[in-house]
Write an enzyme that holds these catalytic residues in place. Structure first.
Site, PDB file in Angstrom:
ATOM      1  N   ILE A 116     -47.942  60.966  47.722  1.00  0.00           N
ATOM      2  CA  ILE A 116     -49.292  60.508  47.394  1.00  0.00           C
ATOM      3  C   ILE A 116     -50.291  61.559  47.847  1.00  0.00           C
ATOM      4  CG2 ILE A 116     -50.999  58.663  47.741  1.00  0.00           C
ATOM      5  CD1 ILE A 116     -48.762  56.777  48.395  1.00  0.00           C
ATOM      6  N   LYS A 153     -50.422  52.830  55.983  1.00  0.00           N
ATOM      7  CA  LYS A 153     -49.504  53.909  55.624  1.00  0.00           C
ATOM      8  C   LYS A 153     -48.569  54.119  56.813  1.00  0.00           C
ATOM      9  CE  LYS A 153     -49.243  58.692  53.991  1.00  0.00           C
ATOM     10  NZ  LYS A 153     -48.232  59.103  54.984  1.00  0.00           N
TER      11      LYS A 153
END
Length: 719
Positions: A116, A153
């Site tokens: 990402i 995350k």
């Protein structure tokens, strides 16, 4: 505000139909009295029940039964499968680990596991939002309809997990995003990963998750490694990665790994007949996939949010950054992802990353500074740990002036010395450490001392580690040994924490472990911060430990490699202290879980003159562990009890008495405790723990009545 999803009513086992779910019986008939059909039927019920208990414990954190009951159900299932050669392909017993692998095979992912795009600046997130809105507009969507799902995350190891017809089939590491290492057998042992999904899952479900080691479990595991004289892990991520790549699944099963699931890679419903379950179609939004995870029993993060404005996503990241040190897992930022799947498909991906997701990371927890000095600390087991004294530097909002260098081998590998410019890394509660030398400003590496900096005893190297040979004659080892003696999982002496131990040492009242039992109320009351009551309480606590169970005595001594489990095994094998003191290495190796290395460690500790003098000094002061007779009844089977305060029996007598009738007597209160039995002057911490866990507190009369109802007399000498 973080939003919540509703759970699912689907269960692995219905308590109305399965007797092993709620208040299960554990008094099983002998297997040789069962027919093959009955055994298969009981095993099927047990498998479903164990799956339900695993889900309630590891996913919902709301166990239905005490640990002891779960262990008996699990052991019975193992017994049936072995005795009747029952198939175990999808059985929970597979979690204990299969045969060691020769190597990790490489497998192709069923869908790309892309990375990402990320940044640490808010403006980069705003630019991401603008790109998303432009992309949606170009594809005919209203850009004002965009919504984002915000999630932690995780700082662990990404894994792909595949289920076929609801049954665990395969797991792989992320690797290069196209293919990764096959870790099917390793992940199978992780109890938060269901072996079989709940409800009606699709025919094929591939999900992406993050394998990690919880902070509290990481700290406990590292402590156990140090106790065994082994090298600890630097941080939870390294621990998780190193564990998952173990070739022996049984090793993975022993380590405290967990997994959070956060994305769907493949969802295929397949063709089902009219009589087959009708699995749901994949939800149109990622937010609704969380409900599916709940329904299937897949563990996911609870701190998630759905927002319609990028500024709200930025606020979410800031809130989570403020809370990160309170979480029991490591995170290094947040993921902001477009919610609607049709929007995602329209936006597409580049060759390396999706255009519909962005990681807004936290500021790095690294900094560079200068090593101003190196000191060597001495631990309880004599292990020497070098510490870099630093020019103070801000690392992630915390001023750091010291960092561990781990061991002599690490110093040699880094080539670090006083004056060097180094990088410092810090994360959460992990001790700051030095991962690299940025600029060499000294000659050579620091020369590790050949004698202990505290007692001047010779230093011995054991692989990468170094140890002081002074034993309990080394004052640094003594202070930590006294702290260890008083720990909950040893002699459980309330009021004897590190600060008080240091005070007693500095006052000259405790210069050896046996000196604890020479303390008087007058000695203690004369110290700063003590009163008559606290002094009397500590003396009473010490008096109550003079006849401890043999395993508690052994655990309290702090023998390297001997934790609570090994201490119980040694106590059961040798029965009394003298027999253990006289045992040679061959006799020690005959004990379960004691291999050649541990046997040698025990023998070395017991042969050390200072350690032997401490043991004899304890005995001279009336501290003598009780012998083990090995006979137990079952009248109190399944009961977990904790004692506090002064009773009509010593604490060790009380524990031995209830354990002799099948109860489990622990030293600390937890959610699995059935009763806290409080005598006179009970410890405040245990009362507070009981209130916090909702554990009933009984006085001695009420406890006597409870035992009487089960045919057990109280106090012990009344039998």
């Amino acid at each position: 505000m973080t939003s919540a999803h509703s759970g699912s009513s689907a269960r692995h086992a219905d308590p109305d139909e399965n007797p092993y779910v709620e208040a299960p019986p554990t008094d099983f008939e002998p297997v040789d009295e069962l027919s093959a059909e009955d055994a298969a039927g009981q095993a099927s019920l047990l498998r479903s029940a164990v799956r339900e208990h695993d889900h309630r414990y590891y996913v919902e954190a709301d166990p239905l039964v005490p640990d002891e009951t779960y262990d008996r159900l699990f052991a019975r299932l193992e017994e049936l499968e072995e005795a009747f050669d029952l198939p175990t392909e999808d059985s929970p017993t597979r979690r204990v680990g299969g045969a060691p692998l020769d190597e990790l095979e490489t497998v192709e992912h069923v869908a790309p596991m892309r990375s990402i795009d990320n940044a640490t600046e808010a403006d980069a997130v705003r630019e991401f939002d603008e790109r998303v809105r432009r992309g949606l507009s170009a594809n005919g969507f209203d850009p004002d309809d965009v919504a984002y799902v915000c999630e932690p995350k995780f700082d662990g190891l990404s894994v792909e997990v595949i289920y076929e017809d609801g049954v665990y089939a395969r797991a792989a590491t992320r690797g290069d995003g196209t293919e990764g290492d096959d870790v099917t057998e390793q992940v199978r042992t992780v109890r938060s990963v269901p072996g079989k999904l709940r409800g009606d899952p699709p025919a094929t479900l591939a999900v992406r998750g993050e394998a990690y080691m919880p902070r509290d479990a990481f700290e406990a595991y590292n402590e156990a490694l140090i106790e065994r004289g082994e090298e600890p892990f630097a941080n939870p991520r390294n621990a998780a990665a190193g564990t998952l790549r173990q070739l022996d699944p049984a090793v993975v099963a022993e380590r405290p790994l967990d997994v959070f699931f956060f994305d769907v890679l493949v969802w295929e419903t397949g063709d089902s007949g009219e009589s087959e379950p009708n699995p749901p179609e994949r939800p149109d939004a990622h937010w609704d996939e969380f409900d599916a995870f709940d329904a299937f029993g897949l563990r996911r993060a609870s701190r998630v949010d759905r927002v319609g404005d990028v500024e709200d996503a930025i606020d979410y990241r800031d809130r989570l950054m403020a809370e990160r040190d309170d979480l029991n897992y490591e995170i290094d930022g947040v993921v902001i992802a477009v919610d609607d799947r049709a929007h995602r498909e329209a936006l597409g991906s580049t060759s390396r990353a999706p255009r519909w997701a962005f990681a807004y990371k936290f500021p790095p927890r690294t900094a560079t500074t200068t090593v101003e000095g190196i000191t060597v600390q001495v631990g309880r087991t004599g292990r020497l740990t070098p510490v870099a004294e630093l020019d103070p530097v801000d690392v992630g909002g915390v001023t750091v002036s010291r960092a561990t260098l781990h061991n002599p081998a690490e110093i040699e590998a880094l080539g670090v010395n006083v004056g060097d410019h180094v990088r410092i890394y810090r994360a959460g509660d992990v001790i700051p450490y030095v991962p690299e030398v940025v600029e060499k400003r000294s000659e050579g590496a620091y020369e590790f001392p050949e004698t202990c900096p505290i007692c001047d005893a010779p230093v011995e190297r054991d692989g990468p580690l170094a140890f002081c040979t002074g034993g309990l004659g080394c004052s640094a080892q003594l202070e930590r040994a006294v702290e260890h003696w008083a720990r909950r999982d040893a002699l459980d002496i309330e009021g004897l924490g590190p600060e008080r131990v240091e005070q007693l040492r500095e006052a000259g009242l405790v210069e050896s472990l046996p000196d604890l039992y020479d303390l008087t109320v007058e000695d203690l009351a004369a110290l700063e911060g003590w009163g008559e009551t606290s002094a009397a309480n500590l003396v009473a606590e010490l008096e109550a430990t003079k006849e401890p169970p043999l395993d508690a005595f052994l655990a309290g001594l702090g023998v390297p490699d001997v934790g609570a489990t090994t201490a119980r095994a040694l106590a059961a094998e040798f029965g009394d202290l003298d027999a253990l003191l006289d045992a040679d290495e061959a006799a020690l190796r005959a004990v379960d879980d004691v291999g050649p290395e541990v046997a040698g460690s025990i023998r070395t500790f017991l042969d050390n003159e200072e350690n032997r003098a401490a043991i004899e000094g304890l005995r001279e002061r009336g501290v003598g562990p009780e012998s083990v007779d090995g006979e137990t009844g079952d009248a109190l089977d399944g009961l977990t009890v904790v004692f506090t305060g002064s009773l009509s029996a010593t604490r060790s007598e009380a524990q031995a008495h209830v354990e002799a009738h099948g109860a489990n007597a622990t030293s600390s209160v937890s959610g699995n405790t059935d009763y806290l039995v409080a005598g006179e002057d009970p410890g405040r911490s245990k009362r507070e723990d009981a209130d916090g866990e909702g554990v009933p507190v009984l006085d001695e009369d009420a406890f006597a009545d409870l035992l009487g109802e089960r045919g057990v007399a109280w106090p012990p000498e009344s039998e």
